[in-house]
Enzyme design. Structure first.
Site, short mmCIF file in Angstrom:
data_model
loop_
_atom_site.label_atom_id
_atom_site.label_comp_id
_atom_site.label_asym_id
_atom_site.label_seq_id
_atom_site.Cartn_x
_atom_site.Cartn_y
_atom_site.Cartn_z
N GLY A 1 -43.46 -46.12 15.31
CA GLY A 1 -43.98 -45.15 14.36
C GLY A 1 -43.32 -45.34 13.01
O GLY A 1 -42.86 -46.43 12.67
N CYS A 2 -43.23 -44.27 12.26
CA CYS A 2 -42.64 -44.32 10.92
C CYS A 2 -41.22 -44.88 11.00
O CYS A 2 -40.40 -44.43 11.80
CB CYS A 2 -42.62 -42.93 10.31
SG CYS A 2 -41.81 -42.86 8.70
N PHE A 3 -40.92 -45.86 10.15
CA PHE A 3 -39.62 -46.52 10.23
C PHE A 3 -38.47 -45.68 9.69
O PHE A 3 -37.31 -45.98 9.95
CB PHE A 3 -39.61 -47.92 9.62
CG PHE A 3 -40.29 -48.10 8.27
CD1 PHE A 3 -40.26 -47.14 7.29
CD2 PHE A 3 -40.95 -49.29 8.02
CE1 PHE A 3 -40.88 -47.35 6.06
CE2 PHE A 3 -41.57 -49.51 6.78
CZ PHE A 3 -41.53 -48.53 5.81
#
Length: 181
Positions: A11-13
């Site tokens: 997902g979002c890093f």
């Protein structure tokens, strides 16, 4: 010191990077893009989902202080690996769950780890994490590096990243870096 590399997408890093950068034995976690077709992708094009890249984190670690297996344990606790091409409201292939292995041992370890999670009937369903050979890793733009550390009050960070990191810190408090390391 035995330096190794792991590349993980969950997902979002921003959250993944912040968590790994706080672990003892991790030398550096870097946000970036991998697994796609476009050369030298940038955030704006990766966000369209058309480049094929995943938001990922490349982790440089001392495998005498933290094992690849321990990194996988943390990784799978930071995101919902049962979701296909998404994490919560972040939807698209760029938010997929993936392990990008750097050698045969990492591949076998990741595949075995996923089999064990599925056997335990992990979470809400079958693990959707793919296991792929590491590809070119493109470091994300400078403003994405240590994003949460620099922007903890930004809306997404406050609402999504901060609660995940709070749970992570509580669960792994004995594995966190101290002021001296």
């Amino acid at each position: 010191m035995a330096v190794s590399t792991a590349t993980l997408a969950g997902g979002c890093f921003w959250c993944i990077e912040a968590a790994f950068n706080s672990l003892h034995g991790v030398i550096k976690a870097t946000s970036g893009y991998t697994g796609g077709l476009t050369k030298s992708p940038i955030y704006q094009t990766v966000c369209t989902g058309r480049t094929g890249h995943a938001e990922a984190v490349q982790i440089t670690f001392d495998d005498q202080q933290i094992s690849y297996q321990e990194l996988l344990t943390v990784f799978f606790s930071l995101h919902d690996a049962t979701q296909f091409n998404r994490q919560g409201n972040d939807i698209g292939t760029q938010y997929r769950s993936a392990v990008f292995y750097h050698d045969l041992n990492q591949k076998e370890t990741a595949e075995g780890f996923i089999l064990e999670l599925n056997a335990e009937q992990y979470g809400k369903g079958e693990i959707q994490t793919t296991v792929n050979a590491a590809d070119t890793f493109y470091t994300a733009e400078d403003y994405h590096q240590e994003y949460f550390l620099k922007n903890p009050t930004q809306g997404y960070c406050r609402m999504v990243v901060s609660p995940k990191l709070d749970k992570f810190k509580e669960k792994y408090r004995t594995k966190l870096k101290t002021e001296n390391n």
